[in-house]
Design a protein around this motif. Structure first.
Motif, PDB file in Angstrom:
ATOM      1  N   ALA A  93       0.852  -1.185   0.000  1.00  0.00           N
ATOM      2  CA  ALA A  93       0.000   0.000   0.000  1.00  0.00           C
ATOM      3  C   ALA A  93       0.888   1.236   0.000  1.00  0.00           C
ATOM      4  O   ALA A  93       2.048   1.171   0.434  1.00  0.00           O
ATOM      5  CB  ALA A  93      -0.909  -0.003   1.222  1.00  0.00           C
ATOM      6  N   PRO A  94       0.386   2.369  -0.464  1.00  0.00           N
ATOM      7  CA  PRO A  94       1.194   3.588  -0.496  1.00  0.00           C
ATOM      8  C   PRO A  94       1.765   3.921   0.882  1.00  0.00           C
ATOM      9  O   PRO A  94       1.044   3.921   1.879  1.00  0.00           O
ATOM     10  CB  PRO A  94       0.199   4.649  -0.957  1.00  0.00           C
ATOM     11  N   GLY A  95       3.075   4.163   0.910  1.00  0.00           N
ATOM     12  CA  GLY A  95       3.741   4.509   2.155  1.00  0.00           C
ATOM     13  C   GLY A  95       4.100   3.340   3.036  1.00  0.00           C
ATOM     14  O   GLY A  95       4.713   3.529   4.090  1.00  0.00           O
ATOM     15  N   ASN A  96       3.732   2.144   2.602  1.00  0.00           N
ATOM     16  CA  ASN A  96       4.023   0.940   3.390  1.00  0.00           C
ATOM     17  C   ASN A  96       5.044   0.054   2.692  1.00  0.00           C
ATOM     18  O   ASN A  96       5.238   0.145   1.482  1.00  0.00           O
ATOM     19  CB  ASN A  96       2.739   0.131   3.636  1.00  0.00           C
ATOM     20  N   GLN A  97       5.636  -0.831   3.471  1.00  0.00           N
ATOM     21  CA  GLN A  97       6.536  -1.817   2.891  1.00  0.00           C
ATOM     22  C   GLN A  97       5.721  -2.957   2.281  1.00  0.00           C
ATOM     23  O   GLN A  97       4.578  -3.199   2.659  1.00  0.00           O
ATOM     24  CB  GLN A  97       7.477  -2.371   3.969  1.00  0.00           C
ATOM     25  N   ARG A  98       6.336  -3.629   1.353  1.00  0.00           N
ATOM     26  CA  ARG A  98       5.708  -4.804   0.765  1.00  0.00           C
ATOM     27  C   ARG A  98       5.638  -5.898   1.834  1.00  0.00           C
ATOM     28  O   ARG A  98       6.613  -6.144   2.549  1.00  0.00           O
ATOM     29  CB  ARG A  98       6.496  -5.287  -0.446  1.00  0.00           C
ATOM     30  N   GLU A  99       4.473  -6.527   1.920  1.00  0.00           N
ATOM     31  CA  GLU A  99       4.283  -7.537   2.950  1.00  0.00           C
ATOM     32  C   GLU A  99       3.710  -8.815   2.347  1.00  0.00           C
ATOM     33  O   GLU A  99       2.981  -8.786   1.356  1.00  0.00           O
ATOM     34  CB  GLU A  99       3.320  -7.034   4.040  1.00  0.00           C
TER      35      GLU A  99
END
Length: 118
Positions: A40-46
């Motif tokens: 998601a925007p602003g988040n790390q890939r999970e």
């Protein structure tokens, strides 16, 4: 050339469902696992979910347990992600990843957008 072709993303209302598909090209020799990640925007890939190709064991992020189901079709080198009871916080770009080959290299798809909104 290794290719992962994703499909199935889109816009859905909260509580709705989507099914993502990811087909791996036959040039990936001896797939070990395939899975889905999201960013998601602003988040790390999970990690969302992955599946071991041989035995079929699966692993899910806590946030999607009971709502998402990962499955595979060995003959088609394809992995699926059935997403039910979608929430706005599931909105992200979803990426397919395959691990395979002699050195268990990682291969990524181009990503598909999933938007959960009313």
């Amino acid at each position: 050339q290794v290719q992962l072709v994703e499909s199935g993303g889109g816009l859905v209302q909260p509580g709705g469902s989507l099914r993502l598909s990811c087909a791996a090209s036959k040039s990936i020799f001896s797939i070990y696992s395939m899975g889905w990640y999201r960013q998601a925007p602003g988040n790390q890939r999970e990690l969302v979910a992955n599946i071991i190709w041989g035995g079929g064991s699966t692993n899910y992020a806590d946030s999607v347990k009971g709502r998402f189901t990962i499955s595979r079709d060995n003959g088609k080198n394809t992995v699926y992600l059935q997403m039910n009871s979608l929430k706005p916080e599931d909105t992200a770009v979803y990426y397919c990843k395959a691990v395979g080959g002699i050195f268990r290299s990682g291969y990524w798809g181009q990503g598909t957008q999933v938007t959960v909104s009313s």
